[in-house]
Design an enzyme around this catalytic site. Structure first.
Site, PDB file in Angstrom:
ATOM      1  N   GLU A   1       0.887  -1.175   0.000  1.00 43.62           N
ATOM      2  CA  GLU A   1       0.000   0.000   0.000  1.00 43.62           C
ATOM      3  C   GLU A   1       0.914   1.212   0.000  1.00 43.62           C
ATOM      4  O   GLU A   1       1.631   1.448   0.971  1.00 43.62           O
ATOM      5  CB  GLU A   1      -0.885   0.006   1.260  1.00 43.62           C
TER       6      GLU A   1
ATOM      7  N   CYS B   1      -1.626   9.277   3.248  1.00 45.72           N
ATOM      8  CA  CYS B   1      -1.511   8.806   1.868  1.00 45.72           C
ATOM      9  C   CYS B   1      -2.703   9.277   1.056  1.00 45.72           C
ATOM     10  O   CYS B   1      -2.603   9.523  -0.139  1.00 45.72           O
ATOM     11  CB  CYS B   1      -1.433   7.290   1.846  1.00 45.72           C
TER      12      CYS B   1
HETATM   13  P1  NAD Z   1       8.786   4.779   4.232  1.00 44.95           P
HETATM   14  O1  NAD Z   1       8.606   4.038   2.953  1.00 44.95           O
HETATM   15  O2  NAD Z   1       9.933   5.682   4.362  1.00 44.95           O
HETATM   16  O3  NAD Z   1       8.921   3.730   5.438  1.00 44.95           O
HETATM   17  C1  NAD Z   1       7.945   2.752   5.678  1.00 44.95           C
HETATM   18  C2  NAD Z   1       8.571   1.600   6.430  1.00 44.95           C
HETATM   19  O4  NAD Z   1       9.538   0.994   5.594  1.00 44.95           O
HETATM   20  C3  NAD Z   1       9.289   2.002   7.700  1.00 44.95           C
HETATM   21  O5  NAD Z   1       9.050   1.032   8.695  1.00 44.95           O
HETATM   22  C4  NAD Z   1      10.744   1.982   7.290  1.00 44.95           C
HETATM   23  O6  NAD Z   1      11.628   1.719   8.349  1.00 44.95           O
HETATM   24  C5  NAD Z   1      10.745   0.837   6.307  1.00 44.95           C
HETATM   25  N1  NAD Z   1      11.855   0.836   5.352  1.00 44.95           N
HETATM   26  C6  NAD Z   1      12.510   1.896   4.812  1.00 44.95           C
HETATM   27  N2  NAD Z   1      13.462   1.480   3.979  1.00 44.95           N
HETATM   28  C7  NAD Z   1      13.422   0.134   3.978  1.00 44.95           C
HETATM   29  C8  NAD Z   1      14.160  -0.884   3.321  1.00 44.95           C
HETATM   30  N3  NAD Z   1      15.158  -0.600   2.465  1.00 44.95           N
HETATM   31  N4  NAD Z   1      13.826  -2.182   3.551  1.00 44.95           N
HETATM   32  C9  NAD Z   1      12.826  -2.481   4.392  1.00 44.95           C
HETATM   33  N5  NAD Z   1      12.104  -1.570   5.064  1.00 44.95           N
HETATM   34  C10 NAD Z   1      12.387  -0.276   4.846  1.00 44.95           C
HETATM   35  O7  NAD Z   1       7.408   5.533   4.509  1.00 44.95           O
HETATM   36  P2  NAD Z   1       6.997   6.432   5.771  1.00 44.95           P
HETATM   37  O8  NAD Z   1       7.682   7.742   5.694  1.00 44.95           O
HETATM   38  O9  NAD Z   1       7.097   5.645   7.024  1.00 44.95           O
HETATM   39  O10 NAD Z   1       5.441   6.627   5.481  1.00 44.95           O
HETATM   40  C11 NAD Z   1       4.951   7.553   4.572  1.00 44.95           C
HETATM   41  C12 NAD Z   1       4.616   6.864   3.249  1.00 44.95           C
HETATM   42  O11 NAD Z   1       3.673   5.828   3.463  1.00 44.95           O
HETATM   43  C13 NAD Z   1       3.947   7.810   2.267  1.00 44.95           C
HETATM   44  O12 NAD Z   1       4.441   7.541   0.972  1.00 44.95           O
HETATM   45  C14 NAD Z   1       2.474   7.436   2.368  1.00 44.95           C
HETATM   46  O13 NAD Z   1       1.702   7.763   1.234  1.00 44.95           O
HETATM   47  C15 NAD Z   1       2.567   5.959   2.569  1.00 44.95           C
HETATM   48  N6  NAD Z   1       1.346   5.415   3.177  1.00 44.95           N
HETATM   49  C16 NAD Z   1       0.497   4.683   2.398  1.00 44.95           C
HETATM   50  C17 NAD Z   1      -0.679   4.211   2.930  1.00 44.95           C
HETATM   51  C18 NAD Z   1      -1.646   3.396   2.103  1.00 44.95           C
HETATM   52  O14 NAD Z   1      -2.542   2.792   2.669  1.00 44.95           O
HETATM   53  N7  NAD Z   1      -1.505   3.378   0.794  1.00 44.95           N
HETATM   54  C19 NAD Z   1      -0.997   4.479   4.268  1.00 44.95           C
HETATM   55  C20 NAD Z   1      -0.090   5.216   5.027  1.00 44.95           C
HETATM   56  C21 NAD Z   1       1.084   5.682   4.488  1.00 44.95           C
END
Ligand code: NAD
Length: 506
Positions: free
Chosen positions: A299, A333
């Protein structure tokens, strides 16, 4: 209240159930305001504690810790969470693997009851959990309360759904007995974002648990204290050792160990497009010793548009756009980041929107008057300010709200117009309080502009024209399309959530 009536397929095991959402706290009531103030005071006394990893039911200390800071008061440490190493990630996988056979064979009814007991505990600790979100993630009262309510909903909704799915279906024909049922997959790696710190982490984790998988929770670095509370609640509700591990750590450091390991069966990820695509690639590759194809749930982000038609009720449209674009400082999001106004409505809408944005109250999340809280971190603030500088050079500023002094990560809510459609600011997800205004000559053109984006998560239309509303229903392809209301705040059991295009796997 939502009532869902779902029936199984044609035999005695068919079930009918009703699901009702947990109501939001009404903060116009004195008792709720006092309960929230008391919870904030109580949680404030407990800031700064340490939260070790939980592997196989045991607390495990780490050499290094992640400090979680209050975005409204960045010198305030909300808690210190263990910083897992790749060895801890392998230990978590081993624990989840050991716990899997017994959990898989646990009757689904018992797994459903685990979720319902967790929901009951959360209901009792409701204001306290919301208070942790206020401190750790900078959520205002209402946003924090809504996240806790959604978490409770997920637990109860998934328990209901499992009762429907768990019985399976008889698909008999005369002389032949056929039974259609579901099997757990194995270890589910859950990687969550910080912006709905309890609901998304809990939703993805409990969906895995109730269906008989074991789970490793890798919360976001910015919301690992709240994740520790979820671990406590699942344990108190009776999750056996090893069925769920709490593994805070840096995503880039421990992520590949979790996603690439041949024992991992499923990766459930919510977060940014870049990380989601990386994980999709990692999980697709088959490693030595792997005897299954991994599943990926993703997502991702959005660049969501609202169309304001030339006959729209502009009071309603301004209110809906402001709530969608600036609620929780645009860090959803589903948030609106583009508004496309049709024809003659542009000038009037622009004036009214500008006045509304200039009057927004930006402030610390614990203050009930705050409408726009600080953003989550120094990095986020810098990133958003970078996009704002670009928007100011490529377009022009329509409105800006005042930010307070203090040590919070405040970013002024701003609206810009005149940007080219192919500008970085118009195409990339900013994830902050920055809104772009565009003008379209016709409703048809407005739909085309709205769809001119790599993302497809949510969308909205304000219109009084039934033909245009019908056109939007057919042509405005987005995961969730909202008509004459805000585009954030999807409700469990009523508005199932999932994106198209680069917004996820649906
Ligand atoms: P992010 O992608 O930076 O991080 C999300 C998670 O991924 C964190 O736990 C982070 O530690 C982990 N992560 C980062 N790099 C990684 C890697 N190389 N390998 C494995 N895990 C890794 O996102 P964020 O800043 O935490 O959240 C914001 C983003 O989430 C925005 O893009 C938002 O649109 C999206 N979001 C989407 C939904 C949805 O339902 N579509 C809901 C909420 C947030």
């Amino acid at each position: 209240m939502t009532m869902a009536r779902i029936s199984g397929m044609g035999d005695a095991s068919a079930v009918t159930f009703t699901f009702a959402n947990d109501p939001l706290a009404d903060f116009s009531r004195d008792d709720n305001r006092q309960a929230m103030q008391a919870a904030l005071a109580d949680v404030k006394r407990r800031l700064g504690q340490s939260y070790p990893l939980v592997l196989d039911g045991r607390r495990v200390d780490t050499a290094e810790w992640i400090e979680s800071l209050n975005p409204s008061h960045v010198r305030e440490i909300v808690g210190r969470c263990g910083k897992a190493t790749t060895q801890h990630a392998r230990d978590a996988l081993a624990a989840a693997e050991r716990a899997f056979p017994a959990w898989r064979d646990t009757p689904f009814e018992e797994r459903c009851r685990l979720l319902e007991r967790a929901a009951d505990i959360m209901r009792k600790r409701r204001f306290e959990l919301a208070a942790w979100e206020v401190f750790e993630c900078g959520k205002q009262w209402r946003e924090a309360d809504a996240d806790v309510a959604e978490t409770i909903d997920y637990c109860r909704y998934y328990a209901d759904e499992m009762r429907r799915l768990g019985r399976g279906y008889s698909m008999n024909v005369p002389g032949e007995t056929n039974h259609y049922f579901y099997e757990p997959r194995g270890i589910a790696v859950i990687i969550a974002p910080w912006n709905f710190p309890l609901a998304i982490l809990c939703g993805m984790t409990t969906a895995a648990l109730v269906t008989g998988n074991t789970a490793i929770m890798k919360p976001a670095e910015q919301s690992s204290v709240i994740a520790a509370k979820l671990q406590e609640i699942l344990e108190e509700a009776g999750a056996p050792a090893g069925v769920v591990q709490y593994l805070p750590g840096i995503g880039e450091e421990i992520g590949p160990t979790l996603t690439e390991d041949p024992r991992t069966a499923l990766v459930a990820f919510t977060g940014s497009r870049g990380v989601g695509l990386l994980l999709n690639r990692q999980t697709a590759e088959v490693k030595d010793g792997q005897d299954h194809i991994k599943r990926m749930i993703a997502e991702l982000g959005g660049k969501n548009a609202i169309i304001v038609d030339d006959d729209a009720d502009l009071d309603q449209a301004v209110e809906g756009v402001v709530a969608s674009a600036f609620g929780y400082a645009g860090q959803k999001c589903s948030a609106c980041s583009r508004v496309i106004v049709v024809g003659a409505a542009y000038a009037e809408f622009r004036t009214r929107l500008g006045a509304a944005v200039e009057s927004l109250v930006v402030g610390p999340s614990h203050d009930p008057y705050t409408f726009v809280p600080p953003v989550i971190s120094a990095d986020a603030k810098e990133r958003i300010e970078g996009y704002a500088r670009l928007a100011a050079t490529e377009g022009s500023l329509v409105a800006e709200a005042q930010v307070p002094g203090g040590t919070g990560y405040y970013v002024a809510p701003r609206v810009y117009e005149g940007l080219a459609l192919d500008s970085k600011v118009a195409r990339e997800e900013v994830f902050g309080p920055l809104l772009l205004l565009f003008r379209a000559e016709s409703f048809e053109e407005a739909v085309a502009l709205a769809l001119d984006s790599p993302f497809g998560l949510t969308g909205g239309v304000f219109s009084r024209n039934p033909r245009n509303i019908e056109r939007a229903r057919r042509e405005f392809r987005a995961g969730n399309l909202y008509i004459n209301r805000k585009i954030t705040g999807a409700i469990v059991g009523r508005q199932p959530f999932g994106g198209l295009a680069m917004s996820g796997l649906g």
